[in-house]
Design a protein around this motif. Structure first.
Motif, PDB file in Angstrom:
ATOM      1  N   THR A  63       1.453  -1.003   0.387  1.00 50.28           N
ATOM      2  CA  THR A  63      -0.242   0.590  -0.246  1.00 50.28           C
ATOM      3  C   THR A  63       1.394   0.992   0.057  1.00 50.28           C
ATOM      4  O   THR A  63       0.466   2.359  -0.610  1.00 50.28           O
ATOM      5  CB  THR A  63      -0.636  -0.147   0.798  1.00 50.28           C
ATOM      6  OG1 THR A  63      -1.693  -1.088   1.152  1.00 50.28           O
ATOM      7  CG2 THR A  63      -2.325   1.511   1.292  1.00 50.28           C
ATOM      8  N   LEU A  64       1.689   1.394   0.800  1.00 49.18           N
ATOM      9  CA  LEU A  64       3.540   1.836   0.777  1.00 49.18           C
ATOM     10  C   LEU A  64       3.495   2.383  -1.058  1.00 49.18           C
ATOM     11  O   LEU A  64       3.261   3.729  -1.190  1.00 49.18           O
ATOM     12  CB  LEU A  64       4.190   2.214   1.452  1.00 49.18           C
ATOM     13  CG  LEU A  64       5.238   3.116   2.069  1.00 49.18           C
ATOM     14  CD1 LEU A  64       4.891   4.313   2.377  1.00 49.18           C
ATOM     15  CD2 LEU A  64       6.361   2.747   2.900  1.00 49.18           C
ATOM     16  N   GLN A  65       3.581   1.807  -1.435  1.00 50.94           N
ATOM     17  CA  GLN A  65       4.355   2.082  -2.415  1.00 50.94           C
ATOM     18  C   GLN A  65       3.008   2.395  -3.014  1.00 50.94           C
ATOM     19  O   GLN A  65       3.220   3.216  -4.404  1.00 50.94           O
ATOM     20  CB  GLN A  65       4.425   0.880  -2.975  1.00 50.94           C
ATOM     21  CG  GLN A  65       6.237   0.118  -3.995  1.00 50.94           C
ATOM     22  CD  GLN A  65       6.443   1.396  -4.436  1.00 50.94           C
ATOM     23  OE1 GLN A  65       7.507   1.341  -3.677  1.00 50.94           O
ATOM     24  NE2 GLN A  65       7.025   2.573  -4.862  1.00 50.94           N
ATOM     25  N   GLU A  66       1.882   1.688  -3.051  1.00 52.97           N
ATOM     26  CA  GLU A  66       0.492   2.198  -4.090  1.00 52.97           C
ATOM     27  C   GLU A  66       0.259   3.125  -3.949  1.00 52.97           C
ATOM     28  O   GLU A  66      -0.321   4.618  -4.803  1.00 52.97           O
ATOM     29  CB  GLU A  66      -0.656   1.383  -4.041  1.00 52.97           C
ATOM     30  CG  GLU A  66      -0.464  -0.206  -4.428  1.00 52.97           C
ATOM     31  CD  GLU A  66      -0.243   0.033  -5.614  1.00 52.97           C
ATOM     32  OE1 GLU A  66      -1.545   0.934  -6.368  1.00 52.97           O
ATOM     33  OE2 GLU A  66       0.632  -0.643  -6.804  1.00 52.97           O
ATOM     34  N   ASN A  67       0.631   4.061  -2.656  1.00 51.25           N
ATOM     35  CA  ASN A  67       0.934   5.341  -2.455  1.00 51.25           C
ATOM     36  C   ASN A  67       1.277   6.153  -2.941  1.00 51.25           C
ATOM     37  O   ASN A  67       1.279   7.777  -3.685  1.00 51.25           O
ATOM     38  CB  ASN A  67      -0.052   5.136  -1.522  1.00 51.25           C
ATOM     39  CG  ASN A  67      -0.533   5.327  -0.627  1.00 51.25           C
ATOM     40  OD1 ASN A  67      -2.056   5.092  -0.813  1.00 51.25           O
ATOM     41  ND2 ASN A  67      -0.614   4.939   0.935  1.00 51.25           N
ATOM     42  N   ARG A  68       2.140   5.830  -3.984  1.00 51.74           N
ATOM     43  CA  ARG A  68       3.451   6.668  -3.946  1.00 51.74           C
ATOM     44  C   ARG A  68       3.463   7.104  -5.003  1.00 51.74           C
ATOM     45  O   ARG A  68       3.371   7.784  -6.036  1.00 51.74           O
ATOM     46  CB  ARG A  68       5.023   6.322  -3.325  1.00 51.74           C
ATOM     47  CG  ARG A  68       5.313   6.530  -1.772  1.00 51.74           C
ATOM     48  CD  ARG A  68       6.785   6.116  -1.614  1.00 51.74           C
ATOM     49  NE  ARG A  68       7.584   5.854  -0.426  1.00 51.74           N
ATOM     50  CZ  ARG A  68       8.149   5.977  -0.164  1.00 51.74           C
ATOM     51  NH1 ARG A  68       8.943   5.590  -0.831  1.00 51.74           N
ATOM     52  NH2 ARG A  68       8.688   6.210   1.095  1.00 51.74           N
ATOM     53  N   ASN A  69       3.218   5.914  -6.300  1.00 52.76           N
ATOM     54  CA  ASN A  69       2.738   5.443  -7.182  1.00 52.76           C
ATOM     55  C   ASN A  69       1.595   6.715  -7.557  1.00 52.76           C
ATOM     56  O   ASN A  69       1.386   7.251  -8.580  1.00 52.76           O
ATOM     57  CB  ASN A  69       2.052   4.057  -7.524  1.00 52.76           C
ATOM     58  CG  ASN A  69       3.604   3.267  -7.355  1.00 52.76           C
ATOM     59  OD1 ASN A  69       4.896   4.067  -7.608  1.00 52.76           O
ATOM     60  ND2 ASN A  69       3.117   2.220  -7.650  1.00 52.76           N
ATOM     61  N   ALA A  70       0.230   6.467  -6.586  1.00 48.19           N
ATOM     62  CA  ALA A  70      -1.284   7.107  -7.249  1.00 48.19           C
ATOM     63  C   ALA A  70      -0.748   9.529  -6.843  1.00 48.19           C
ATOM     64  O   ALA A  70      -1.236   9.672  -7.777  1.00 48.19           O
ATOM     65  CB  ALA A  70      -1.741   6.556  -6.176  1.00 48.19           C
ATOM     66  N   PHE A  71      -0.099   8.716  -6.356  1.00 47.95           N
ATOM     67  CA  PHE A  71       0.589  10.355  -5.873  1.00 47.95           C
ATOM     68  C   PHE A  71       1.139  11.031  -7.800  1.00 47.95           C
ATOM     69  O   PHE A  71       1.381  11.737  -7.722  1.00 47.95           O
ATOM     70  CB  PHE A  71       1.148  10.407  -4.613  1.00 47.95           C
ATOM     71  CG  PHE A  71       0.017  11.230  -3.225  1.00 47.95           C
ATOM     72  CD1 PHE A  71      -0.825  12.015  -3.380  1.00 47.95           C
ATOM     73  CD2 PHE A  71      -0.201  10.178  -2.749  1.00 47.95           C
ATOM     74  CE1 PHE A  71      -1.383  12.379  -2.199  1.00 47.95           C
ATOM     75  CE2 PHE A  71      -0.666  10.116  -1.449  1.00 47.95           C
ATOM     76  CZ  PHE A  71      -2.033  11.619  -1.429  1.00 47.95           C
ATOM     77  N   SER A  72       2.387   9.963  -7.574  1.00 50.41           N
ATOM     78  CA  SER A  72       2.925  10.064  -8.147  1.00 50.41           C
ATOM     79  C   SER A  72       2.339  10.554 -10.150  1.00 50.41           C
ATOM     80  O   SER A  72       3.166  11.397 -11.215  1.00 50.41           O
ATOM     81  CB  SER A  72       4.483   9.540  -8.491  1.00 50.41           C
ATOM     82  OG  SER A  72       3.560   8.065  -9.029  1.00 50.41           O
ATOM     83  N   LYS A  73       1.273   9.952 -10.097  1.00 51.17           N
ATOM     84  CA  LYS A  73       0.493  10.036 -11.116  1.00 51.17           C
ATOM     85  C   LYS A  73      -0.893  11.388 -10.923  1.00 51.17           C
ATOM     86  O   LYS A  73      -1.210  11.718 -12.257  1.00 51.17           O
ATOM     87  CB  LYS A  73      -0.912   9.384 -11.621  1.00 51.17           C
ATOM     88  CG  LYS A  73       0.037   7.638 -12.178  1.00 51.17           C
ATOM     89  CD  LYS A  73      -0.730   6.113 -11.332  1.00 51.17           C
ATOM     90  CE  LYS A  73       0.353   5.008 -11.963  1.00 51.17           C
ATOM     91  NZ  LYS A  73      -0.900   3.410 -11.271  1.00 51.17           N
ATOM     92  N   ILE A  74      -0.679  12.034 -10.266  1.00 46.98           N
ATOM     93  CA  ILE A  74      -1.127  13.330 -10.079  1.00 46.98           C
ATOM     94  C   ILE A  74      -0.533  14.513 -11.025  1.00 46.98           C
ATOM     95  O   ILE A  74       0.568  14.817  -9.524  1.00 46.98           O
ATOM     96  CB  ILE A  74      -2.121  13.497  -8.853  1.00 46.98           C
ATOM     97  CG1 ILE A  74      -2.124  13.119  -8.132  1.00 46.98           C
ATOM     98  CG2 ILE A  74      -2.199  15.390  -8.326  1.00 46.98           C
ATOM     99  CD1 ILE A  74      -2.277  12.677  -7.047  1.00 46.98           C
ATOM    100  N   LEU A  75      -1.149  14.906 -11.963  1.00 50.32           N
ATOM    101  CA  LEU A  75      -0.424  15.868 -12.233  1.00 50.32           C
ATOM    102  C   LEU A  75      -0.557  17.433 -12.786  1.00 50.32           C
ATOM    103  O   LEU A  75      -2.065  17.196 -13.123  1.00 50.32           O
ATOM    104  CB  LEU A  75       0.140  15.645 -13.666  1.00 50.32           C
ATOM    105  CG  LEU A  75       0.355  14.268 -14.634  1.00 50.32           C
ATOM    106  CD1 LEU A  75       0.740  13.905 -15.996  1.00 50.32           C
ATOM    107  CD2 LEU A  75       2.081  13.870 -13.610  1.00 50.32           C
ATOM    108  N   PHE A  76      -0.015  18.415 -13.087  1.00 50.38           N
ATOM    109  CA  PHE A  76      -0.722  19.627 -12.991  1.00 50.38           C
ATOM    110  C   PHE A  76      -0.970  19.972 -14.274  1.00 50.38           C
ATOM    111  O   PHE A  76      -0.517  19.545 -15.156  1.00 50.38           O
ATOM    112  CB  PHE A  76      -0.045  21.100 -11.907  1.00 50.38           C
ATOM    113  CG  PHE A  76       0.042  21.052 -10.773  1.00 50.38           C
ATOM    114  CD1 PHE A  76      -1.161  21.317 -10.054  1.00 50.38           C
ATOM    115  CD2 PHE A  76       1.379  20.389 -10.195  1.00 50.38           C
ATOM    116  CE1 PHE A  76      -0.438  21.119  -8.718  1.00 50.38           C
ATOM    117  CE2 PHE A  76       1.435  20.047  -8.874  1.00 50.38           C
ATOM    118  CZ  PHE A  76      -0.004  20.652  -8.364  1.00 50.38           C
TER     119      PHE A  76
END
Ligand SMILES: *[C@@H]1O[C@H](CO)[C@@H](O)[C@H](O)[C@H]1NC(C)=O
Length: 267
Positions: A63-76
């Motif tokens: 989940t820790l890894q998934e969270n990092r991945n998910a946040f890294s997909k949020i782009l401006f």
């Protein structure tokens, strides 16, 4: 970045899912150019048991890894040729105006990393003009945090089997001027934090869960596996359900936030 700004930045990182330990007190800020460096510095300076507590997630840390991945997909999507010489990042939460759409999440046992712990976080959060949520498992009490000065603060609550404990704690948070209760709803059982098990995690003996000190529940000590896991299994109520949210409403006039809602169905 001064020490306070750096500290708050570290806590904010926790909000976005980057679990980075800290050892700011020892460090010359001038040489840090990227916040990820704090993780390396913390690893060098903190005892392994403490570093691992801050840095690690549960089980395979999936989940820790998934969270990092998910946040890294949020782009401006930056729009061009817009006058940005004056910007306003203020917003409001529960009617309280804050300087930016970022708040400080509740993280436990901050004095393991720095002698001022949650009190320093409270001052930094106020200075940054946003809201801090204090963990039930702070190593500073609601009263100590309140005494650091003005600031909008919420209190994160774990529901213990002993409802008297919960009642007292909620009253104390109210009296100390906290503005909301953030009820944790995703931890009927603690995730299997394997690093804590390996390290036989205990709270260092010169620290305690300050909010529970007078109730004889302030220590996380000797154990065969993880002291925290034993503590949670012994104290936190696994039967927590929607009826308890109703009950909580009867003992406080503060707004209640549910922390850890994980599905749209539950929303
Ligand atoms: C607790 O003890 C440790 C180890 O002696 C020390 O480094 C730390 O500063 C102490 N923490 C507090 C809050 O007094």
């Amino acid at each position: 970045m001064n020490l306070m700004e750096s500290w708050i930045f570290f806590v904010l990182l926790r909000v976005v899912g980057l679990d980075i330990g800290t050892a700011l007190m020892f460090h010359n800020m001038e040489s840090v150019t990227n916040v990820m460096e704090y993780e390396i510095l913390a690893k060098e300076r903190l005892p392994k048991m403490i570093y691992d507590y801050y840095a690690s997630g549960a089980e395979d840390q999936w989940t820790l890894q998934e969270n990092r991945n998910a946040f890294s997909k949020i782009l401006f999507r930056p729009r061009i040729l817009v006058d940005v010489s004056n910007i306003d990042t203020t917003t409001s939460v529960l009617g309280y105006k804050i300087s930016m759409p970022i708040m400080v999440a509740p993280t436990a046992m901050q004095k393991m990393a720095h002698p001022e712990g949650e009190c320093a976080t409270a001052r930094a959060t106020s200075a940054a003009g946003t809201i801090m949520t204090l963990s039930s498992w702070g190593t500073s009490s609601v009263e100590e945090v309140a005494s650091t000065g003005p600031g909008i603060r919420f209190f994160q609550l774990y529901v213990y089997k002993d409802r008297n404990v919960v009642m007292q704690l909620v009253k104390r948070a109210e009296r100390a001027g906290f503005k909301a209760i953030a009820l944790t709803v995703d931890t009927p059982r603690l995730g299997r934090r394997e690093a804590d098990i390996k390290n036989r995690f205990v709270l260092p003996p010169n620290l305690s869960l300050k909010n529970f000190e007078g109730l004889d529940l302030g220590k996380i000590d000797k154990t065969d596996d993880s002291g925290l896991a034993s503590y949670v299994a012994g104290q936190v109520d696994q039967s927590l359900s929607w009826k308890d949210v109703k009950w909580l409403q009867t003992i406080t006039h503060l707004p209640i936030l549910l922390k850890g809602v994980l599905t749209a169905e539950d929303v």
